[in-house]
Design a protein around this motif. Structure first.
Motif, PDB file in Angstrom:
ATOM      1  N   LEU A   1       0.729  -1.139  -0.002  1.00  0.00           N
ATOM      2  CA  LEU A   1       0.188  -0.062   0.053  1.00  0.00           C
ATOM      3  C   LEU A   1       0.868   1.400  -0.010  1.00  0.00           C
ATOM      4  CD1 LEU A   1      -3.091  -0.804   2.308  1.00  0.00           C
ATOM      5  CD2 LEU A   1      -2.892  -0.901  -0.184  1.00  0.00           C
TER       6      LEU A   1
ATOM      7  N   TRP B   1      -1.550   6.758  -4.676  1.00  0.00           N
ATOM      8  CA  TRP B   1      -2.712   6.275  -5.317  1.00  0.00           C
ATOM      9  C   TRP B   1      -3.736   7.091  -5.933  1.00  0.00           C
ATOM     10  CZ3 TRP B   1      -3.605   0.805  -5.272  1.00  0.00           C
ATOM     11  CH2 TRP B   1      -2.601   0.105  -4.407  1.00  0.00           C
TER      12      TRP B   1
ATOM     13  N   LEU C   1      -7.121  -5.624  -2.218  1.00  0.00           N
ATOM     14  CA  LEU C   1      -6.159  -5.672  -3.129  1.00  0.00           C
ATOM     15  C   LEU C   1      -6.257  -6.635  -4.241  1.00  0.00           C
ATOM     16  CD1 LEU C   1      -2.792  -5.118  -1.122  1.00  0.00           C
ATOM     17  CD2 LEU C   1      -3.558  -3.472  -2.661  1.00  0.00           C
TER      18      LEU C   1
ATOM     19  N   LEU D   1      -1.541  -3.763  -9.737  1.00  0.00           N
ATOM     20  CA  LEU D   1      -2.030  -3.634  -8.543  1.00  0.00           C
ATOM     21  C   LEU D   1      -3.070  -2.482  -8.262  1.00  0.00           C
ATOM     22  CD1 LEU D   1      -1.612  -4.847  -5.710  1.00  0.00           C
ATOM     23  CD2 LEU D   1      -0.056  -2.952  -5.052  1.00  0.00           C
TER      24      LEU D   1
ATOM     25  N   LEU E   1      -6.948  -1.527  -5.995  1.00  0.00           N
ATOM     26  CA  LEU E   1      -7.956  -1.398  -4.926  1.00  0.00           C
ATOM     27  C   LEU E   1      -9.317  -1.224  -5.275  1.00  0.00           C
ATOM     28  CD1 LEU E   1      -5.904   0.957  -1.963  1.00  0.00           C
ATOM     29  CD2 LEU E   1      -6.365  -1.690  -1.908  1.00  0.00           C
TER      30      LEU E   1
ATOM     31  N   LYS F   1      -2.329   2.405  -8.295  1.00  0.00           N
ATOM     32  CA  LYS F   1      -1.213   2.909  -7.903  1.00  0.00           C
ATOM     33  C   LYS F   1      -0.394   3.815  -8.968  1.00  0.00           C
ATOM     34  CE  LYS F   1       2.209   1.386  -4.540  1.00  0.00           C
ATOM     35  NZ  LYS F   1       2.926   0.177  -3.675  1.00  0.00           N
TER      36      LYS F   1
END
Length: 239
Positions: free
Chosen positions: A135, A139, A202, A209, A211, A234
């Motif tokens: 994380l 983002w 995730l 990647l 969210l 990201k």
């Protein structure tokens, strides 16, 4: 140069025992800072070069004037004054050369360190694979309905903290957890306080990647939605 090589070797030795992925993340931040420093160094180097050019022009002009004065038989007092002026410019020119050399060395040292850090990050990334703190980073958020913005998150173990700025002038902080790929973030807005809870997970890996999840408001306000979906992508280095 040897000092830089020794430092790179030391990093290569220490990093794995300190948590390779976290060390790699830390080195990436150092690379960003040194990149900003490099921009300033290049400006200073350009200024130092310009000063050299200007002093060289003055040196050419004054030395040429002295030669003509010698040939035309000016008085000794006049020649002495010209010589004093030329000595002053010569002194400034020598000092400017020293400054230019100093700026060049500083820039080269920084580039050498950047190269060593970049090599070490690549080595660590290949060795440990995915980051132990996935994380951590910037983002790009889309919060439905009708908002988007950026968030910077930092993960330490299962704990997550961060800041955000969303369209409409909303900004504040995040706090929460990441456990088994599931994230829970409390959104603390700078204007209205504890505003919402973001639930998500995730998905993907590497450059893909993501969210994704849903959010629920903790305060009901006229004209504002109380629930919705959200996603995060990201931001990669260089974007």
């Amino acid at each position: 140069m040897k000092r830089m090589m020794l430092l790179a070797a030391l990093l290569a030795t220490v990093a794995p025992s300190s948590g390779g992925a976290q060390v790699a993340d830390s080195l990436r931040e150092q690379i960003k800072v040194r990149g900003i420093v490099l921009e300033g160094q290049l400006e200073d180097l350009g200024d130092a070069r310009q000063q050299l050019r200007e002093l060289w022009s003055q040196l050419e002009l004054q030395s040429g004037g002295l030669m003509r004065a010698q040939q035309e038989g000016e008085t000794v007092d006049s020649l002495r004054l010209r010589d004093d002026d030329l000595r002053r410019i010569e002194f400034e020119f020598v000092a400017a050369i020293a400054k230019f050399q100093q700026e060049r060395r500083a820039t080269l040292d920084n580039r050498t360190m950047l190269a060593a850090l970049t090599t070490e990050v690549e080595r660590l990334s290949a060795e440990v694979g995915e980051s132990e703190a996935p994380l951590t980073g910037t983002w790009r958020l889309v919060v439905e309905p009708g908002q988007d913005g950026l968030a910077y998150l930092q993960q330490q173990g299962t704990l997550v903290t961060g800041t955000y700025a969303l369209s409409g002038g909303f900004s504040g902080s995040f706090r929460g957890t990441l456990v088994a790929g599931k994230v829970r973030l409390e959104r603390i807005d700078s204007q209205i306080g504890f505003a919402a809870i973001f639930y998500g997970r995730l998905v993907g890996q590497g450059r893909n990647l993501r969210l994704q999840g849903n959010w629920e408001a903790t305060q009901l306000a006229n004209g504002l939605a109380s629930t919705g979906n959200w996603t995060g992508a990201k931001v990669q280095e260089g974007e």
